[in-house]
Design a protein around this motif. Structure first.
Motif, PDB file in Angstrom:
ATOM      1  N   SER A  52     -21.581 -42.001 -24.913  1.00 28.02           N
ATOM      2  CA  SER A  52     -20.690 -41.790 -23.809  1.00 28.02           C
ATOM      3  C   SER A  52     -21.246 -41.354 -22.694  1.00 28.02           C
ATOM      4  O   SER A  52     -22.342 -41.103 -22.313  1.00 28.02           O
ATOM      5  N   PRO A  53     -20.505 -41.414 -21.176  1.00 24.10           N
ATOM      6  CA  PRO A  53     -21.060 -41.163 -20.194  1.00 24.10           C
ATOM      7  C   PRO A  53     -21.606 -39.692 -20.088  1.00 24.10           C
ATOM      8  O   PRO A  53     -22.696 -39.612 -19.576  1.00 24.10           O
ATOM      9  N   SER A  54     -21.069 -38.857 -20.673  1.00 30.05           N
ATOM     10  CA  SER A  54     -21.676 -37.534 -20.655  1.00 30.05           C
ATOM     11  C   SER A  54     -22.848 -37.628 -21.530  1.00 30.05           C
ATOM     12  O   SER A  54     -23.861 -36.581 -21.029  1.00 30.05           O
ATOM     13  N   ASP A  55     -22.975 -38.097 -22.634  1.00 30.26           N
ATOM     14  CA  ASP A  55     -24.139 -38.071 -23.286  1.00 30.26           C
ATOM     15  C   ASP A  55     -25.227 -38.800 -22.566  1.00 30.26           C
ATOM     16  O   ASP A  55     -26.531 -38.374 -22.702  1.00 30.26           O
ATOM     17  N   PHE A  56     -24.820 -39.777 -21.865  1.00 31.63           N
ATOM     18  CA  PHE A  56     -25.931 -40.434 -20.865  1.00 31.63           C
ATOM     19  C   PHE A  56     -26.701 -39.502 -19.902  1.00 31.63           C
ATOM     20  O   PHE A  56     -27.768 -39.546 -19.699  1.00 31.63           O
ATOM     21  N   LEU A  57     -25.569 -38.910 -19.206  1.00 31.24           N
ATOM     22  CA  LEU A  57     -25.952 -37.786 -18.207  1.00 31.24           C
ATOM     23  C   LEU A  57     -26.855 -36.746 -18.631  1.00 31.24           C
ATOM     24  O   LEU A  57     -27.549 -36.355 -18.122  1.00 31.24           O
ATOM     25  N   ARG A  58     -26.347 -36.461 -19.943  1.00 31.74           N
ATOM     26  CA  ARG A  58     -27.453 -35.380 -20.836  1.00 31.74           C
ATOM     27  C   ARG A  58     -28.713 -35.848 -20.923  1.00 31.74           C
ATOM     28  O   ARG A  58     -29.743 -35.308 -20.764  1.00 31.74           O
ATOM     29  N   MET A  59     -28.808 -37.133 -21.262  1.00 30.72           N
ATOM     30  CA  MET A  59     -30.182 -38.022 -21.621  1.00 30.72           C
ATOM     31  C   MET A  59     -31.018 -37.990 -20.188  1.00 30.72           C
ATOM     32  O   MET A  59     -32.131 -37.766 -20.167  1.00 30.72           O
ATOM     33  N   VAL A  60     -30.429 -38.345 -18.912  1.00 29.23           N
ATOM     34  CA  VAL A  60     -31.022 -38.242 -17.543  1.00 29.23           C
ATOM     35  C   VAL A  60     -31.558 -36.752 -17.400  1.00 29.23           C
ATOM     36  O   VAL A  60     -32.734 -36.738 -16.892  1.00 29.23           O
ATOM     37  N   ILE A  61     -30.717 -35.692 -17.742  1.00 28.98           N
ATOM     38  CA  ILE A  61     -30.855 -34.342 -17.301  1.00 28.98           C
ATOM     39  C   ILE A  61     -32.315 -33.886 -18.269  1.00 28.98           C
ATOM     40  O   ILE A  61     -33.202 -33.453 -17.700  1.00 28.98           O
ATOM     41  N   ASN A  62     -32.128 -34.271 -19.639  1.00 26.32           N
ATOM     42  CA  ASN A  62     -33.236 -33.804 -20.282  1.00 26.32           C
ATOM     43  C   ASN A  62     -34.384 -34.715 -20.054  1.00 26.32           C
ATOM     44  O   ASN A  62     -35.622 -34.109 -20.070  1.00 26.32           O
ATOM     45  N   SER A  63     -34.588 -35.984 -19.637  1.00 25.11           N
ATOM     46  CA  SER A  63     -35.523 -36.763 -19.091  1.00 25.11           C
ATOM     47  C   SER A  63     -36.065 -36.083 -18.120  1.00 25.11           C
ATOM     48  O   SER A  63     -37.407 -35.913 -17.767  1.00 25.11           O
TER      49      SER A  63
ATOM     50  N   MET B 132     -36.024 -32.811 -17.021  1.00 20.44           N
ATOM     51  CA  MET B 132     -36.349 -31.743 -17.243  1.00 20.44           C
ATOM     52  C   MET B 132     -37.772 -31.617 -17.794  1.00 20.44           C
ATOM     53  O   MET B 132     -38.699 -30.823 -17.760  1.00 20.44           O
ATOM     54  N   PHE B 133     -38.079 -32.892 -18.819  1.00 15.05           N
ATOM     55  CA  PHE B 133     -39.236 -32.891 -19.725  1.00 15.05           C
ATOM     56  C   PHE B 133     -40.488 -33.349 -18.405  1.00 15.05           C
ATOM     57  O   PHE B 133     -41.446 -32.723 -18.502  1.00 15.05           O
ATOM     58  N   ALA B 134     -39.900 -34.190 -17.740  1.00 10.80           N
ATOM     59  CA  ALA B 134     -40.952 -34.567 -16.413  1.00 10.80           C
ATOM     60  C   ALA B 134     -41.253 -33.323 -15.730  1.00 10.80           C
ATOM     61  O   ALA B 134     -42.602 -33.231 -15.306  1.00 10.80           O
ATOM     62  N   ALA B 135     -40.295 -32.504 -15.363  1.00  8.55           N
ATOM     63  CA  ALA B 135     -40.765 -31.332 -14.395  1.00  8.55           C
ATOM     64  C   ALA B 135     -41.430 -30.331 -15.353  1.00  8.55           C
ATOM     65  O   ALA B 135     -42.295 -29.581 -14.831  1.00  8.55           O
TER      66      ALA B 135
END
Length: 68
Positions: free
Chosen positions: A32-43, A45-48
């Protein structure tokens, strides 16, 4: 809808280009678009977290074994 660990909500407005990007990316990943945006946020966060811990990417550490 599964919301057990999701107690916070955010609403945002996107322009047409942003919306089409999110929608198309979500479709490509089969989420879903929401799950995609969560993936972007998690990625992000991991990089940060890596940067905050002072960890560097492998290619940035390559010179640590140079004998010169």
């Amino acid at each position: 809808m599964y919301t057990k660990d999701k107690s916070n909500r955010i609403t945002l407005r996107l322009n047409d280009r942003q919306f089409e990007f999110v929608k198309g990316s979500a479709e490509r990943y089969g989420v879903s678009p929401s799950d995609f945006l969560r993936m972007v946020i998690n990625s992000t966060m991991f990089a940060a977290a890596d940067r905050e811990e002072g960890q560097r990417r492998e290619n940035e550490q390559a010179d640590k074994h140079d004998q010169f």
